[in-house]
Write an enzyme that holds these catalytic residues in place. Structure first.
Site, PDB file in Angstrom:
ATOM      1  N   GLY A  67       0.810  -1.131   0.000  1.00 48.01           N
ATOM      2  CA  GLY A  67       0.078  -0.191  -0.071  1.00 48.01           C
ATOM      3  C   GLY A  67       0.868   1.479   0.071  1.00 48.01           C
ATOM      4  N   GLY A 120       6.229  -2.011   3.697  1.00 50.84           N
ATOM      5  CA  GLY A 120       5.794  -2.493   5.257  1.00 50.84           C
ATOM      6  C   GLY A 120       5.905  -3.896   5.452  1.00 50.84           C
ATOM      7  N   GLY A 122       4.753  -7.165   4.852  1.00 46.89           N
ATOM      8  CA  GLY A 122       4.619  -8.183   3.684  1.00 46.89           C
ATOM      9  C   GLY A 122       6.038  -7.769   2.875  1.00 46.89           C
ATOM     10  N   ILE A 129       1.588   3.715   6.782  1.00 52.04           N
ATOM     11  CA  ILE A 129       0.723   4.635   7.665  1.00 52.04           C
ATOM     12  C   ILE A 129       0.420   3.784   9.062  1.00 52.04           C
ATOM     13  CG2 ILE A 129      -0.303   5.900   5.579  1.00 52.04           C
ATOM     14  CD1 ILE A 129      -2.934   4.228   6.351  1.00 52.04           C
ATOM     15  N   ASP A 130       0.324   2.470   9.284  1.00 56.07           N
ATOM     16  CA  ASP A 130       0.060   1.765  10.048  1.00 56.07           C
ATOM     17  C   ASP A 130       1.141   2.104  11.294  1.00 56.07           C
ATOM     18  OD1 ASP A 130      -1.750   0.914   8.274  1.00 56.07           O
ATOM     19  OD2 ASP A 130      -0.975  -0.957   8.106  1.00 56.07           O
ATOM     20  N   MET A 171      -8.101   3.551   9.697  1.00 56.86           N
ATOM     21  CA  MET A 171      -7.234   2.512   8.992  1.00 56.86           C
ATOM     22  C   MET A 171      -6.180   1.905  10.127  1.00 56.86           C
ATOM     23  SD  MET A 171      -6.274   2.927   5.091  1.00 56.86           S
ATOM     24  CE  MET A 171      -7.597   2.213   3.963  1.00 56.86           C
ATOM     25  N   GLU A 205     -10.087  -0.066  12.306  1.00 52.13           N
ATOM     26  CA  GLU A 205     -10.693  -0.773  11.337  1.00 52.13           C
ATOM     27  C   GLU A 205     -10.399  -2.460  11.805  1.00 52.13           C
ATOM     28  OE1 GLU A 205      -9.047  -0.884   7.442  1.00 52.13           O
ATOM     29  OE2 GLU A 205      -6.960  -1.126   8.137  1.00 52.13           O
TER      30      GLU A 205
HETATM   31  O1  F6P Z   1      -1.300  -1.131   5.279  1.00 53.45           O
HETATM   32  C1  F6P Z   1      -1.562   0.039   4.835  1.00 53.45           C
HETATM   33  C2  F6P Z   1      -3.215  -0.027   4.798  1.00 53.45           C
HETATM   34  O2  F6P Z   1      -3.687   1.463   4.408  1.00 53.45           O
HETATM   35  C3  F6P Z   1      -3.951  -0.511   5.928  1.00 53.45           C
HETATM   36  O3  F6P Z   1      -4.124   0.407   7.147  1.00 53.45           O
HETATM   37  C4  F6P Z   1      -5.287  -1.019   5.340  1.00 53.45           C
HETATM   38  O4  F6P Z   1      -5.693  -2.201   6.318  1.00 53.45           O
HETATM   39  C5  F6P Z   1      -4.939  -1.643   3.957  1.00 53.45           C
HETATM   40  O5  F6P Z   1      -3.626  -0.944   3.663  1.00 53.45           O
HETATM   41  C6  F6P Z   1      -5.668  -1.418   2.920  1.00 53.45           C
HETATM   42  O6  F6P Z   1      -5.386  -2.029   1.763  1.00 53.45           O
HETATM   43  P1  F6P Z   1      -5.733  -1.729   0.336  1.00 53.45           P
HETATM   44  O7  F6P Z   1      -5.004  -0.471  -0.171  1.00 53.45           O
HETATM   45  O8  F6P Z   1      -4.894  -2.746  -0.325  1.00 53.45           O
HETATM   46  O9  F6P Z   1      -7.225  -1.713   0.306  1.00 53.45           O
END
Ligand code: F6P
Length: 353
Positions: free
Chosen positions: A6, A106, A108, A130-131, A173, A226
C-alpha cells in the site's frame, strides 16, 4: 529501487533522500526504478532514473514508481504462466548487474526483502506504512501524515456532531494494529477509542455514552480502528471469527458497532469511513524530515557496502537493524503502555472497563 505494498504520503520523499545522498556521494551512480513494486523486478519492468526524476517530489504523495501488493505467502508459488517469481527477481537483479536493491515497504514487503537477502541479494530496506506497525523502528514514514488526515477527519466530524447531538463513529485504518486510531483519536479529542489490542465490551461503550449524556454532553465521538474487536469475538478461534465475518451483514466494524449502539441506547448514530484518504495528499513536515534522514542513511549503508538491514529511527537517531531480526514482526500498541494510561487519565474510554 522499488516501492511495494500500500502506498503512503512519504514514499517519494524517501526515494529522493536516498537518491540525493547517492548522487552527492558518487559521480557515476545509476538508479534503476522498478515499476509497481516486486512486480517490476519479476517482469523486468523498470526505468533508468535521472537526478531530475527526484526533483520536486519531496512534497508529492503517492509514488513515482507505482506500487502493487505481491503477497509474501505467494512468493514461492509460480505465477499464472508458471514463472518462478523468486528466480525471476534474482535473474533481473543479476542481468542488470545491480549493486543492491533498495526496498521501501511495509510488513509483507520486508518479509520478501528478507527472502531475497537469504537468496543472496544485497538489500537495504526502509520502513514504510501509515500503520506504524513495523517492529524495530519507533516510527514508520507515512504514519504522521496519516495521523494528520485522520485527525482532520475527526475535527470535521466534531462540528457537525455538536450541531446535531449525535454519536459519530469514525473508522480509522491501521490493519491489525491501533497506532493510527490511538494517535488520531487522542489528537481529535475522541471520547471513546477502540483498538484491536484492547478488545471492547459493548456494554462498557454504551455506559460511557450514557454517562456523557447524563453529564449534559450532547454528542460523542468514537474512533474505531478497522481491526477493532469485541471481547466476545476475541475469544473465538481464528476459523470461527473468519466464518462470522464472512456472514456479517455489516460492511465493516464501525457499522456493526454503530447498529448495536443505536439499538442499545436509542441514540442517533452516524458512521464515517475516511478510508484511503488517509494514505493520500502530501507528506507532513515530520515525515519529510524522517524520510530524508532514513533515505540518507540508506545511501550511507550502500556506500559502506553494509547490506541486509532495514534503516530505522530509535530515540530520534537513525540507525539500522538486521532484516533477519525484524522481518515479519509487528509492533503492537501495549494496552499497559503509558500512552493508554494517560489517555484514560483524561477520561477517554477504551471500552474495556
Ligand atoms: O497497510 C496500509 C493500509 O492502508 C492498511 O491500513 C489497510 O488495512 C490496508 O492498507 C488497505 O489496503 P488496500 O489499499 O489494499 O485496500
Amino acid at each position: 529501487m522499488l516501492t511495494s505494498g500500500g502506498d503512503c504520503q512519504s514514499l517519494n520523499a524517501t526515494m529522493r533522500g536516498v537518491a540525493k545522498a547517492l548522487y552527492n556521494m558518487f559521480d557515476d551512480v545509476e538508479i534503476v526504478g522498478f515499476e509497481e513494486g516486486y512486480k517490476g523486478l519479476m517482469y523486468a519492468d523498470y526505468q533508468i532514473l535521472k537526478p531530475g526524476d527526484f526533483s520536486g517530489i519531496l512534497t508529492r504523495g503517492g509514488t513515482i514508481l507505482g506500487t502493487s501488493r505481491q503477497p509474501f505467502k505467494q512468493m514461492r508459488e509460480p505465477d499464472e504462466n508458471g514463472l518462478d517469481k523468486v528466480e525471476a527477481m534474482k535473474h533481473t537483479y543479476r542481468k542488470l548487474r545491480l549493486e543492491c536493491l533498495v526496498v521501501l515497504g511495509g510488513n509483507g514487503s520486508q518479509k520478501t526483502a528478507n527472502l531475497l537477502r537469504e537468496e543472496g541479494l544485497n538489500i537495504v530496506s526502509l520502513p514504510k506504512t501509515i500503520d506504524n506497525d513495523l517492529w524495530g523502528t519507533d516510527m514508520t514514514f507515512g504514519f504522521q501524515s496519516a495521523v494528520n488526515v485522520a485527525t482532520n477527519a475527526i475535527d470535521c466530524i466534531h462540528t457537525t456532531a455538536a450541531s446535531h447531538g449525535r454519536v459519530f463513529i469514525v473508522e480509522i485504518m491501521g490493519h491489525k494494529v491501533g497506532w493510527l486510531t490511538l494517535h488520531a483519536g487522542i489528537a481529535g479529542g475522541a471520547d471513546i477509542i477502540l483498538l484491536p489490542e484492547i478488545p471492547y465490551d459493548l456494554n462498557v461503550v454504551c455506559d460511557a455514552l450514557k454517562k456523557r449524556s447524563a453529564a449534559g454532553k450532547k454528542f460523542s465521538i468514537i474512533a474505531v480502528a478497522e481491526g477493532a474487536i469485541s471481547k466476545e469475538d476475541a475469544a473465538l478461534s481464528k476459523k470461527e471469527l473468519k466464518e462470522k465475518k464472512k456472514n456479517s451483514i455489516y460492511p465493516s466494524i464501525a457499522y456493526e458497532i454503530g447498529a448495536k449502539i443505536s439499538q442499545a441506547t436509542g441514540q442517533e448514530v452516524r458512521v464515517t469511513v475516511p478510508g484511503h484518504m488517509q494514505r493520500g495528499g502530501e507528506p507532513c513536515p515530520y515525515d519529510r524530515v524522517l524520510s530524508t534522514r532514513l533515505g540518507a542513511e540508506a545511501a550511507e549503508l550502500i556506500k559502506k557496502g553494509e547490506y541486509g538491514y532495514m534503516v530505522v529511527v530509535k530515540d530520534n537517531e537513525i540507525t539500522k537493524i538486521p532484516l533477519s531480526e525484524t522481518a515479519g514482526k509487528l509492533k503492537y500498541v501495549d494496552p499497559n503502555g503509558s500512552i493508554i494510561k494517560e489517555a484514560k487519565l483524561v477520561g477517554i474510554s477504551f471500552g474495556d472497563k
